[in-house]
Write a protein that holds these residues in place. Structure first.
Motif, PDB file in Angstrom:
ATOM      1  N   ASN A 196      55.569 -24.621 -25.924  1.00 43.50           N
ATOM      2  CA  ASN A 196      54.120 -24.847 -25.981  1.00 43.50           C
ATOM      3  C   ASN A 196      53.610 -24.364 -27.338  1.00 43.50           C
ATOM      4  O   ASN A 196      53.652 -23.181 -27.633  1.00 43.50           O
ATOM      5  CB  ASN A 196      53.432 -24.075 -24.843  1.00 43.50           C
ATOM      6  CG  ASN A 196      51.925 -24.220 -24.865  1.00 43.50           C
ATOM      7  OD1 ASN A 196      51.370 -25.045 -25.573  1.00 43.50           O
ATOM      8  ND2 ASN A 196      51.259 -23.396 -24.072  1.00 43.50           N
ATOM      9  N   PHE A 197      53.140 -25.292 -28.160  1.00 37.04           N
ATOM     10  CA  PHE A 197      52.537 -24.949 -29.453  1.00 37.04           C
ATOM     11  C   PHE A 197      51.012 -25.025 -29.393  1.00 37.04           C
ATOM     12  O   PHE A 197      50.348 -24.851 -30.401  1.00 37.04           O
ATOM     13  CB  PHE A 197      53.035 -25.903 -30.547  1.00 37.04           C
ATOM     14  CG  PHE A 197      54.508 -25.798 -30.835  1.00 37.04           C
ATOM     15  CD1 PHE A 197      55.026 -24.703 -31.503  1.00 37.04           C
ATOM     16  CD2 PHE A 197      55.378 -26.806 -30.435  1.00 37.04           C
ATOM     17  CE1 PHE A 197      56.376 -24.611 -31.771  1.00 37.04           C
ATOM     18  CE2 PHE A 197      56.735 -26.725 -30.705  1.00 37.04           C
ATOM     19  CZ  PHE A 197      57.235 -25.629 -31.373  1.00 37.04           C
ATOM     20  N   GLY A 198      50.476 -25.322 -28.207  1.00 40.06           N
ATOM     21  CA  GLY A 198      49.031 -25.539 -28.048  1.00 40.06           C
ATOM     22  C   GLY A 198      48.233 -24.251 -28.052  1.00 40.06           C
ATOM     23  O   GLY A 198      48.750 -23.157 -28.279  1.00 40.06           O
ATOM     24  N   ASN A 199      46.950 -24.403 -27.748  1.00 37.98           N
ATOM     25  CA  ASN A 199      46.023 -23.263 -27.835  1.00 37.98           C
ATOM     26  C   ASN A 199      45.695 -22.637 -26.488  1.00 37.98           C
ATOM     27  O   ASN A 199      44.817 -21.795 -26.397  1.00 37.98           O
ATOM     28  CB  ASN A 199      44.723 -23.684 -28.531  1.00 37.98           C
ATOM     29  CG  ASN A 199      43.935 -24.695 -27.730  1.00 37.98           C
ATOM     30  OD1 ASN A 199      44.427 -25.263 -26.757  1.00 37.98           O
ATOM     31  ND2 ASN A 199      42.701 -24.928 -28.145  1.00 37.98           N
ATOM     32  N   ALA A 200      46.384 -23.058 -25.419  1.00 34.78           N
ATOM     33  CA  ALA A 200      46.083 -22.510 -24.095  1.00 34.78           C
ATOM     34  C   ALA A 200      47.344 -22.455 -23.247  1.00 34.78           C
ATOM     35  O   ALA A 200      48.323 -23.160 -23.518  1.00 34.78           O
ATOM     36  CB  ALA A 200      45.035 -23.369 -23.401  1.00 34.78           C
ATOM     37  N   ARG A 201      47.271 -21.624 -22.216  1.00 34.92           N
ATOM     38  CA  ARG A 201      48.368 -21.565 -21.252  1.00 34.92           C
ATOM     39  C   ARG A 201      48.491 -22.939 -20.614  1.00 34.92           C
ATOM     40  O   ARG A 201      47.484 -23.549 -20.214  1.00 34.92           O
ATOM     41  CB  ARG A 201      48.067 -20.501 -20.201  1.00 34.92           C
ATOM     42  CG  ARG A 201      49.243 -20.122 -19.350  1.00 34.92           C
ATOM     43  CD  ARG A 201      48.958 -18.838 -18.607  1.00 34.92           C
ATOM     44  NE  ARG A 201      47.898 -19.027 -17.647  1.00 34.92           N
ATOM     45  CZ  ARG A 201      48.063 -18.945 -16.330  1.00 34.92           C
ATOM     46  NH1 ARG A 201      49.233 -18.650 -15.837  1.00 34.92           N
ATOM     47  NH2 ARG A 201      47.042 -19.129 -15.527  1.00 34.92           N
ATOM     48  N   THR A 202      49.730 -23.443 -20.511  1.00 37.52           N
ATOM     49  CA  THR A 202      49.943 -24.823 -20.081  1.00 37.52           C
ATOM     50  C   THR A 202      50.907 -24.880 -18.900  1.00 37.52           C
ATOM     51  O   THR A 202      51.901 -24.157 -18.865  1.00 37.52           O
ATOM     52  CB  THR A 202      50.496 -25.667 -21.252  1.00 37.52           C
ATOM     53  OG1 THR A 202      49.538 -25.624 -22.318  1.00 37.52           O
ATOM     54  CG2 THR A 202      50.723 -27.102 -20.860  1.00 37.52           C
ATOM     55  N   ALA A 203      50.584 -25.752 -17.951  1.00 35.18           N
ATOM     56  CA  ALA A 203      51.451 -26.029 -16.803  1.00 35.18           C
ATOM     57  C   ALA A 203      52.148 -27.362 -17.044  1.00 35.18           C
ATOM     58  O   ALA A 203      51.517 -28.336 -17.472  1.00 35.18           O
ATOM     59  CB  ALA A 203      50.632 -26.089 -15.520  1.00 35.18           C
ATOM     60  N   TYR A 204      53.443 -27.398 -16.774  1.00 27.90           N
ATOM     61  CA  TYR A 204      54.240 -28.614 -16.965  1.00 27.90           C
ATOM     62  C   TYR A 204      54.768 -29.062 -15.611  1.00 27.90           C
ATOM     63  O   TYR A 204      55.404 -28.298 -14.903  1.00 27.90           O
ATOM     64  CB  TYR A 204      55.410 -28.353 -17.913  1.00 27.90           C
ATOM     65  CG  TYR A 204      54.972 -27.928 -19.285  1.00 27.90           C
ATOM     66  CD1 TYR A 204      54.744 -28.857 -20.288  1.00 27.90           C
ATOM     67  CD2 TYR A 204      54.765 -26.587 -19.580  1.00 27.90           C
ATOM     68  CE1 TYR A 204      54.324 -28.464 -21.548  1.00 27.90           C
ATOM     69  CE2 TYR A 204      54.345 -26.190 -20.840  1.00 27.90           C
ATOM     70  CZ  TYR A 204      54.128 -27.137 -21.810  1.00 27.90           C
ATOM     71  OH  TYR A 204      53.710 -26.745 -23.060  1.00 27.90           O
ATOM     72  N   THR A 240      59.732 -37.546 -16.895  1.00 25.44           N
ATOM     73  CA  THR A 240      58.433 -37.457 -17.560  1.00 25.44           C
ATOM     74  C   THR A 240      57.881 -36.056 -17.332  1.00 25.44           C
ATOM     75  O   THR A 240      57.800 -35.591 -16.188  1.00 25.44           O
ATOM     76  CB  THR A 240      57.466 -38.518 -17.012  1.00 25.44           C
ATOM     77  OG1 THR A 240      58.045 -39.810 -17.222  1.00 25.44           O
ATOM     78  CG2 THR A 240      56.121 -38.451 -17.715  1.00 25.44           C
ATOM     79  N   ILE A 241      57.505 -35.411 -18.427  1.00 23.00           N
ATOM     80  CA  ILE A 241      56.983 -34.046 -18.394  1.00 23.00           C
ATOM     81  C   ILE A 241      55.503 -34.117 -18.742  1.00 23.00           C
ATOM     82  O   ILE A 241      55.134 -34.502 -19.850  1.00 23.00           O
ATOM     83  CB  ILE A 241      57.742 -33.155 -19.393  1.00 23.00           C
ATOM     84  CG1 ILE A 241      59.240 -33.233 -19.103  1.00 23.00           C
ATOM     85  CG2 ILE A 241      57.245 -31.719 -19.341  1.00 23.00           C
ATOM     86  CD1 ILE A 241      60.115 -32.922 -20.274  1.00 23.00           C
ATOM     87  N   SER A 242      54.654 -33.754 -17.781  1.00 25.05           N
ATOM     88  CA  SER A 242      53.209 -33.870 -17.965  1.00 25.05           C
ATOM     89  C   SER A 242      52.576 -32.496 -18.149  1.00 25.05           C
ATOM     90  O   SER A 242      52.568 -31.686 -17.225  1.00 25.05           O
ATOM     91  CB  SER A 242      52.578 -34.559 -16.761  1.00 25.05           C
ATOM     92  OG  SER A 242      53.148 -35.834 -16.569  1.00 25.05           O
ATOM     93  N   PRO A 243      52.022 -32.231 -19.347  1.00 26.01           N
ATOM     94  CA  PRO A 243      51.352 -30.948 -19.575  1.00 26.01           C
ATOM     95  C   PRO A 243      49.872 -31.014 -19.192  1.00 26.01           C
ATOM     96  O   PRO A 243      49.231 -32.059 -19.312  1.00 26.01           O
ATOM     97  CB  PRO A 243      51.500 -30.742 -21.082  1.00 26.01           C
ATOM     98  CG  PRO A 243      51.575 -32.128 -21.639  1.00 26.01           C
ATOM     99  CD  PRO A 243      52.189 -32.990 -20.583  1.00 26.01           C
ATOM    100  N   SER A 244      49.369 -29.886 -18.708  1.00 31.16           N
ATOM    101  CA  SER A 244      47.933 -29.767 -18.436  1.00 31.16           C
ATOM    102  C   SER A 244      47.542 -28.303 -18.602  1.00 31.16           C
ATOM    103  O   SER A 244      48.381 -27.409 -18.491  1.00 31.16           O
ATOM    104  CB  SER A 244      47.592 -30.255 -17.027  1.00 31.16           C
ATOM    105  OG  SER A 244      48.238 -29.463 -16.059  1.00 31.16           O
ATOM    106  N   LYS A 293      42.198 -31.034 -17.721  1.00 32.28           N
ATOM    107  CA  LYS A 293      42.479 -31.220 -19.153  1.00 32.28           C
ATOM    108  C   LYS A 293      43.982 -31.439 -19.299  1.00 32.28           C
ATOM    109  O   LYS A 293      44.781 -30.548 -19.041  1.00 32.28           O
ATOM    110  CB  LYS A 293      42.049 -29.997 -19.947  1.00 32.28           C
ATOM    111  CG  LYS A 293      40.607 -29.629 -19.711  1.00 32.28           C
ATOM    112  CD  LYS A 293      39.879 -29.583 -20.984  1.00 32.28           C
ATOM    113  CE  LYS A 293      38.441 -29.171 -20.676  1.00 32.28           C
ATOM    114  NZ  LYS A 293      37.539 -29.744 -21.591  1.00 32.28           N
ATOM    115  N   VAL A 294      44.357 -32.662 -19.682  1.00 34.09           N
ATOM    116  CA  VAL A 294      45.778 -33.015 -19.757  1.00 34.09           C
ATOM    117  C   VAL A 294      46.178 -33.344 -21.187  1.00 34.09           C
ATOM    118  O   VAL A 294      45.358 -33.770 -22.003  1.00 34.09           O
ATOM    119  CB  VAL A 294      46.112 -34.210 -18.833  1.00 34.09           C
ATOM    120  CG1 VAL A 294      45.898 -33.840 -17.385  1.00 34.09           C
ATOM    121  CG2 VAL A 294      45.320 -35.436 -19.204  1.00 34.09           C
ATOM    122  N   GLY A 295      47.456 -33.134 -21.451  1.00 35.78           N
ATOM    123  CA  GLY A 295      48.013 -33.471 -22.757  1.00 35.78           C
ATOM    124  C   GLY A 295      48.839 -34.740 -22.673  1.00 35.78           C
ATOM    125  O   GLY A 295      48.984 -35.355 -21.607  1.00 35.78           O
TER     126      GLY A 295
END
Length: 154
Positions: free
Chosen positions: A34-42, A100-104, A111-113
């Motif tokens: 995770n390189f994003g700006n928030a804690r992410t669930a995959y 398929t790996i779905s981040p949110s 809010k999804v990636g």
């Protein structure tokens, strides 16, 4: 000012191709970052799989912290497992999978990636010997040998 969810992710496979025997479990390690700006669930979903008696077990939901938080890890490994099919005798099969790996955002799942995908290929090579048939065959051979021995003695 609070920044909106910004999703930047990466998936690396330790191996895209694995070979195994019939009726075996084949694990594929997927390193998620995770390189994003928030804690992410995959979440993981098998979006492409072979036909037939192949079985797949996608990983459970994976939570990763943001590198910005400085709290938890932003890298972890998820295991995708394939159970190979089998038939009596020689097995020579191939099965390809797409996961398929779905981040949110973990705190706001609305809010999804952008989804990621991982492609894997499993080759099944080898002889499958059922567990009961060799025992029955061995018993029949021993019984026949004993009968021949008894007839010779008469």
């Amino acid at each position: 000012v609070t920044a909106d969810y910004y999703s930047v992710n990466q998936v690396k496979l330790a191996s895209k191709l694995k070979q195994s025997g019939p009726q075996k479990q084949v694990p594929f390690e997927m390193e998620i970052t995770n390189f994003g700006n928030a804690r992410t669930a995959y979440t993981f979903e098998v979006s492409n799989k072979p036909s037939g008696k192949w079985n797949a077990l996608p990983p459970e939901v994976l939570l990763l912290d943001s590198p910005n938080s400085g709290q938890g890890s932003n890298v972890n490994t998820a295991i995708f497992t394939v159970a190979t099919p089998f038939k009596n005798g020689w097995n020579n099969l191939e099965g390809s999978y797409t996961v398929t790996i779905s981040p949110s955002a973990a705190d706001n799942p609305e809010k999804v990636g952008t989804p990621l995908s991982a492609n894997m290929l499993v080759r099944v090579r080898g002889v499958y010997v059922p567990t009961l048939e060799p025992v029955i065959m061995l018993g029949a051979m021993l019984g026949s040998a004993l009968l021949l021995r008894l007839r010779k003695d008469e």
